[in-house]
Write a protein that holds these residues in place. Sequence first.
Motif, PDB file in Angstrom:
ATOM      1  N   ARG A 124      79.994  81.534  -1.968  1.00 57.75           N
ATOM      2  CA  ARG A 124      80.727  80.852  -0.901  1.00 57.75           C
ATOM      3  C   ARG A 124      80.652  81.649   0.413  1.00 57.75           C
ATOM      4  N   ASN A 125      80.777  82.962   0.330  1.00 60.75           N
ATOM      5  CA  ASN A 125      80.671  83.789   1.531  1.00 60.75           C
ATOM      6  C   ASN A 125      79.278  83.664   2.150  1.00 60.75           C
ATOM      7  N   PHE A 126      78.251  83.651   1.312  1.00 64.79           N
ATOM      8  CA  PHE A 126      76.886  83.472   1.816  1.00 64.79           C
ATOM      9  C   PHE A 126      76.751  82.109   2.508  1.00 64.79           C
ATOM     10  N   GLN A 127      77.242  81.064   1.869  1.00 67.10           N
ATOM     11  CA  GLN A 127      77.136  79.721   2.455  1.00 67.10           C
ATOM     12  C   GLN A 127      77.879  79.641   3.784  1.00 67.10           C
ATOM     13  N   ARG A 128      79.040  80.262   3.850  1.00 69.04           N
ATOM     14  CA  ARG A 128      79.826  80.251   5.083  1.00 69.04           C
ATOM     15  C   ARG A 128      79.084  80.993   6.203  1.00 69.04           C
ATOM     16  N   ASP A 129      78.503  82.136   5.887  1.00 68.73           N
ATOM     17  CA  ASP A 129      77.817  82.938   6.900  1.00 68.73           C
ATOM     18  C   ASP A 129      76.574  82.246   7.447  1.00 68.73           C
ATOM     19  N   TYR A 130      75.935  81.433   6.636  1.00 72.79           N
ATOM     20  CA  TYR A 130      74.669  80.827   7.053  1.00 72.79           C
ATOM     21  C   TYR A 130      74.776  79.333   7.333  1.00 72.79           C
ATOM     22  N   GLY A 131      75.993  78.864   7.582  1.00 71.33           N
ATOM     23  CA  GLY A 131      76.190  77.501   8.047  1.00 71.33           C
ATOM     24  C   GLY A 131      75.849  76.435   7.027  1.00 71.33           C
ATOM     25  N   LEU A 132      75.976  76.751   5.756  1.00 66.44           N
ATOM     26  CA  LEU A 132      75.711  75.774   4.704  1.00 66.44           C
ATOM     27  C   LEU A 132      77.020  75.122   4.261  1.00 66.44           C
ATOM     28  N   VAL A 133      76.914  74.079   3.479  1.00 65.06           N
ATOM     29  CA  VAL A 133      78.103  73.459   2.893  1.00 65.06           C
ATOM     30  C   VAL A 133      78.737  74.462   1.932  1.00 65.06           C
ATOM     31  N   VAL A 134      79.999  74.788   2.166  1.00 59.90           N
ATOM     32  CA  VAL A 134      80.668  75.816   1.356  1.00 59.90           C
ATOM     33  C   VAL A 134      81.290  75.144   0.129  1.00 59.90           C
ATOM     34  N   ASP A 135      80.477  74.999  -0.913  1.00 54.46           N
ATOM     35  CA  ASP A 135      80.955  74.365  -2.149  1.00 54.46           C
ATOM     36  C   ASP A 135      80.856  75.278  -3.359  1.00 54.46           C
ATOM     37  N   GLY A 136      80.333  76.505  -3.166  1.00 56.59           N
ATOM     38  CA  GLY A 136      80.220  77.437  -4.285  1.00 56.59           C
ATOM     39  C   GLY A 136      79.189  77.030  -5.314  1.00 56.59           C
ATOM     40  N   MET A 137      78.310  76.086  -4.960  1.00 56.14           N
ATOM     41  CA  MET A 137      77.291  75.598  -5.885  1.00 56.14           C
ATOM     42  C   MET A 137      75.906  75.978  -5.365  1.00 56.14           C
ATOM     43  N   CYS A 138      75.076  76.466  -6.244  1.00 59.48           N
ATOM     44  CA  CYS A 138      73.698  76.794  -5.866  1.00 59.48           C
ATOM     45  C   CYS A 138      72.821  75.587  -6.158  1.00 59.48           C
ATOM     46  N   GLY A 139      72.693  74.720  -5.132  1.00 62.73           N
ATOM     47  CA  GLY A 139      71.839  73.553  -5.224  1.00 62.73           C
ATOM     48  C   GLY A 139      70.577  73.756  -4.394  1.00 62.73           C
ATOM     49  N   PRO A 140      69.815  72.693  -4.143  1.00 61.32           N
ATOM     50  CA  PRO A 140      68.539  72.819  -3.421  1.00 61.32           C
ATOM     51  C   PRO A 140      68.672  73.453  -2.039  1.00 61.32           C
ATOM     52  N   GLY A 141      69.693  73.057  -1.247  1.00 56.22           N
ATOM     53  CA  GLY A 141      69.848  73.597   0.099  1.00 56.22           C
ATOM     54  C   GLY A 141      70.141  75.086   0.093  1.00 56.22           C
ATOM     55  N   THR A 142      71.075  75.493  -0.753  1.00 59.52           N
ATOM     56  CA  THR A 142      71.412  76.911  -0.855  1.00 59.52           C
ATOM     57  C   THR A 142      70.227  77.711  -1.383  1.00 59.52           C
ATOM     58  N   LEU A 143      69.507  77.150  -2.331  1.00 59.45           N
ATOM     59  CA  LEU A 143      68.356  77.841  -2.903  1.00 59.45           C
ATOM     60  C   LEU A 143      67.268  78.059  -1.854  1.00 59.45           C
ATOM     61  N   ARG A 144      67.036  77.064  -1.002  1.00 58.58           N
ATOM     62  CA  ARG A 144      66.042  77.212   0.071  1.00 58.58           C
ATOM     63  C   ARG A 144      66.437  78.355   1.004  1.00 58.58           C
ATOM     64  N   ALA A 145      67.724  78.417   1.367  1.00 54.62           N
ATOM     65  CA  ALA A 145      68.185  79.472   2.268  1.00 54.62           C
ATOM     66  C   ALA A 145      68.025  80.848   1.621  1.00 54.62           C
ATOM     67  N   LEU A 146      68.329  80.949   0.339  1.00 52.09           N
ATOM     68  CA  LEU A 146      68.196  82.228  -0.354  1.00 52.09           C
ATOM     69  C   LEU A 146      66.745  82.705  -0.382  1.00 52.09           C
ATOM     70  N   ARG A 147      65.823  81.764  -0.525  1.00 54.33           N
ATOM     71  CA  ARG A 147      64.405  82.125  -0.610  1.00 54.33           C
ATOM     72  C   ARG A 147      63.813  82.452   0.761  1.00 54.33           C
ATOM     73  N   GLN A 148      64.397  81.913   1.821  1.00 53.51           N
ATOM     74  CA  GLN A 148      63.859  82.129   3.165  1.00 53.51           C
ATOM     75  C   GLN A 148      64.290  83.461   3.764  1.00 53.51           C
ATOM     76  N   LEU A 149      65.434  83.980   3.321  1.00 49.70           N
ATOM     77  CA  LEU A 149      66.004  85.175   3.935  1.00 49.70           C
ATOM     78  C   LEU A 149      65.469  86.450   3.302  1.00 49.70           C
TER      79      LEU A 149
END
Length: 382
Positions: A124-149
């Motif tokens: 959730r902290n990662f999602q909040r810092d990077y402007g993602l939907v803060v749902d605590g779920m690792c879905g496609p959008g969060t996974l893309r951000a994790l792989r890009q950084l």
Amino acid sequence: MLLLRRGDDGPAVAEIRATLVTLKLLPPATGSGRPDVFDDAVEHAVRTFQQQRGLITDGIVGPATYRSLCDARWRLGDRNLAYLVSNPMCGDDVYALQERMLELGYNAGRADGVFGSQTEHALRNFQRDYGLVVDGMCGPGTLRALRQLSPRARGGRQVFLREQENLRNSGPRLSGKRIVIDPGHGGQDRGVFVAGVAEADLVWDLARRLEGRMVATGMEALLSRGEQVCPAEADRAQFANKAGADLFLSLHTDANRSPLAEGVSTYHFGTGQGTTSSTVGEALAGFIQRELTARTGLLDCNTHPKTWETLRLTRCPAVRVEVGYLTNENDRRRLLDPAFRDIVAEGILVAVKRLYLLGENDQPTGTFTFKDLLQYELAKAD
């Protein structure tokens, strides 16, 4: 579950073979071979898998190996990951997510492959810092951000630094430290049983001796089980977590098909590739190993990283001690001597004290007595 070994067959074996094929540890069955037989090739693949995962390398698929095989099926991105309170998600994909969060500087705790509340909080902290939907779920959008950084830093592990800092901040005195002592097996599970001697009985007695000495120093010592019960390994770890333990000590004796196998060994949380996942646990394992070999003369079988659940699922540093082989006549004779068990208990306690001393006001290995320790604690109290 039933233990599966060479010579067995059926749907459960077919499932294991299919998993091993997926993991590229076993070639696909040929047209002439049966896909549901536990043959020599399957046993070899199971042994290879167990060695890679830090499990007991016996070629037998028991509960621990089966759970690890199930975890290994998942790769990050195969499914959405979320915190499920009643049935936490487990697998190699969760482990990969935790490792990625730690690389990026988010405190997901120790990477144990279990999606718990701390993993969700870090996500959730990662999602909040990077402007993602803060749902605590690792879905496609969060996974893309994790792989890009890219990671914020390489070469250091914040979880190790936190563990070491907690140790330094706790101070050198034993008084007030909360330790969970875990006597292996129990109840109907007698553990190793040789010549009328049961592992469960010996380690229960050893645990009570260690408990008494710890309480005398002002420590809060908790036993993970009663004399007539045998909790699952995950339940023992959960007991330590709920108790807020500072350390977890699991006591066992060993066995081997060869009556010549002997000695003492200690284990801490780490991978099958020889790397540690708990620097404090590794340090404590080393102290215990050196104290016991110096005091008892038992053969030094060294320290080893393992992924057993009692080591992996505890949030505090955890160590498992295998004190001698009941299948060795000399080790068994010595373990049956109450005076010898007193020596082992004293050695483990002194090793814990050495951990908290951080190298200051220490004495040579094997020379620090229980009387010295009590005097040290009383002097510090004054």
